[in-house]
Motif scaffolding. Structure first.
Motif, PDB file in Angstrom:
ATOM      1  N   UNK A 148      46.786  54.898  29.088  1.00 41.38           N
ATOM      2  CA  UNK A 148      47.280  54.284  30.326  1.00 41.38           C
ATOM      3  C   UNK A 148      46.805  52.855  30.528  1.00 41.38           C
ATOM      4  N   UNK A 149      46.176  52.291  29.503  1.00 42.18           N
ATOM      5  CA  UNK A 149      45.571  50.963  29.594  1.00 42.18           C
ATOM      6  C   UNK A 149      46.587  49.862  29.943  1.00 42.18           C
ATOM      7  N   UNK A 150      47.715  49.838  29.251  1.00 43.02           N
ATOM      8  CA  UNK A 150      48.730  48.793  29.486  1.00 43.02           C
ATOM      9  C   UNK A 150      49.297  48.916  30.886  1.00 43.02           C
ATOM     10  N   UNK A 151      49.600  50.145  31.295  1.00 41.05           N
ATOM     11  CA  UNK A 151      50.131  50.384  32.629  1.00 41.05           C
ATOM     12  C   UNK A 151      49.160  49.856  33.700  1.00 41.05           C
ATOM     13  N   UNK A 152      47.889  50.158  33.545  1.00 43.33           N
ATOM     14  CA  UNK A 152      46.882  49.696  34.527  1.00 43.33           C
ATOM     15  C   UNK A 152      46.782  48.168  34.533  1.00 43.33           C
ATOM     16  N   UNK A 192      47.513  45.881  37.782  1.00 45.25           N
ATOM     17  CA  UNK A 192      46.502  44.965  38.324  1.00 45.25           C
ATOM     18  C   UNK A 192      47.026  43.525  38.352  1.00 45.25           C
ATOM     19  N   UNK A 193      47.635  43.084  37.250  1.00 42.90           N
ATOM     20  CA  UNK A 193      48.086  41.697  37.135  1.00 42.90           C
ATOM     21  C   UNK A 193      49.247  41.380  38.076  1.00 42.90           C
ATOM     22  N   UNK A 194      50.204  42.309  38.187  1.00 44.42           N
ATOM     23  CA  UNK A 194      51.401  42.051  39.001  1.00 44.42           C
ATOM     24  C   UNK A 194      51.275  42.598  40.424  1.00 44.42           C
ATOM     25  N   UNK A 227      57.513  40.846  42.634  1.00 40.93           N
ATOM     26  CA  UNK A 227      58.884  40.639  42.162  1.00 40.93           C
ATOM     27  C   UNK A 227      58.943  40.540  40.635  1.00 40.93           C
ATOM     28  N   UNK A 228      57.845  40.094  40.040  1.00 44.22           N
ATOM     29  CA  UNK A 228      57.804  39.967  38.576  1.00 44.22           C
ATOM     30  C   UNK A 228      57.556  41.320  37.901  1.00 44.22           C
ATOM     31  N   UNK A 229      57.026  42.290  38.666  1.00 42.88           N
ATOM     32  CA  UNK A 229      56.721  43.609  38.114  1.00 42.88           C
ATOM     33  C   UNK A 229      57.894  44.250  37.383  1.00 42.88           C
ATOM     34  N   UNK A 230      59.059  44.374  38.054  1.00 40.78           N
ATOM     35  CA  UNK A 230      60.218  44.980  37.380  1.00 40.78           C
ATOM     36  C   UNK A 230      60.656  44.189  36.147  1.00 40.78           C
ATOM     37  N   UNK A 231      60.531  42.855  36.198  1.00 43.14           N
ATOM     38  CA  UNK A 231      60.906  42.021  35.054  1.00 43.14           C
ATOM     39  C   UNK A 231      59.992  42.297  33.859  1.00 43.14           C
ATOM     40  N   UNK A 232      58.691  42.468  34.144  1.00 44.60           N
ATOM     41  CA  UNK A 232      57.728  42.770  33.079  1.00 44.60           C
ATOM     42  C   UNK A 232      58.091  44.104  32.432  1.00 44.60           C
ATOM     43  N   UNK A 247      53.211  39.536  25.806  1.00 43.23           N
ATOM     44  CA  UNK A 247      54.261  38.519  25.980  1.00 43.23           C
ATOM     45  C   UNK A 247      54.971  38.733  27.312  1.00 43.23           C
ATOM     46  N   UNK A 248      55.221  39.987  27.677  1.00 41.54           N
ATOM     47  CA  UNK A 248      55.900  40.281  28.950  1.00 41.54           C
ATOM     48  C   UNK A 248      55.053  39.807  30.131  1.00 41.54           C
ATOM     49  N   UNK A 249      53.738  39.932  30.001  1.00 42.89           N
ATOM     50  CA  UNK A 249      52.836  39.521  31.086  1.00 42.89           C
ATOM     51  C   UNK A 249      52.836  38.000  31.306  1.00 42.89           C
TER      52      UNK A 249
END
Length: 185
Positions: A19-23, A27-29, A54-59, A71-73
């Motif tokens: 779950x590391x990437x999800x977390x 946190x970032x978005x 707003x960037x969350x769904x785009x990521x 890269x998505x981040x």
């Protein structure tokens, strides 16, 4: 709350090991992700800064379209960063035509995709029936135009010339024209 559907085989990438990437994305978005691994549906709920939210769904969409999470981040780096998708399937007449057009975008040994990246400064991923680009509006626009030229049957040489021209314009305007992991070139 936004719902984003991503391919089944990208769910693991989105979640990451333990779950590391999800977390990290949460946190970032400043969002909460609710991932339905059965159908690939991801609910993205903003829990902090609405602009980051707003960037969350785009990521999530970018990861779903084949981008590595790091890269998505980059979409969070600044307001100028954007994500764009070119639908190869929509430009194709049938399955064989789709394969041929996708092959033109990738190029021999991936050279065309690499040149699109190098000359535009955007990150470019070809996955399934789409080409995705992450970069500034000018970078993403250069990639979209080049991809559409190739899908319309323009010779590779013509497209490379176009990209070199755009590259020089962006360089001349003093824009950063390529990002490599770990800083600018």
């Amino acid at each position: 709350m936004k719902h984003v559907k991503i391919p089944q085989d990208r769910i693991g990438v989105l979640i990451g090991e333990g779950g590391e990437t999800m977390r990290e994305i949460e946190a970032a978005a400043e969002v909460r992700l609710d991932i339905d691994s059965e159908n690939g549906s991801v609910a993205v709920e903003s829990v902090g800064d609405p602009v980051s939210g707003l960037k969350g769904p785009e990521i999530v969409r970018a990861i779903g379209r084949g981008f590595p999470p790091e890269e998505a981040l980059q979409l969070l780096d600044d307001d100028m960063m954007q994500f764009d998708v070119v639908d190869i399937d929509a430009a194709a007449r049938n399955k064989n035509d789709m394969k041929r057009k996708k092959g033109r975008l990738i190029g021999e040994d991936g050279r065309t995709r690499e040149l699109m990246e190098e000359l535009s400064g955007a990150d470019v991923v070809i996955y399934g029936s789409t080409l995705g680009a992450i970069g500034t509006p000018q970078q993403v626009d250069a990639v979209r135009t080049a991809a559409e030229m190739l899908l319309d049957g323009a010779p590779h040489g013509t497209v490379y010339s176009f990209l070199e021209e755009r590259h020089n314009e962006m360089k001349h305007q003093g824009m950063q024209y390529h990002r490599y992991p770990g800083g600018e070139s």
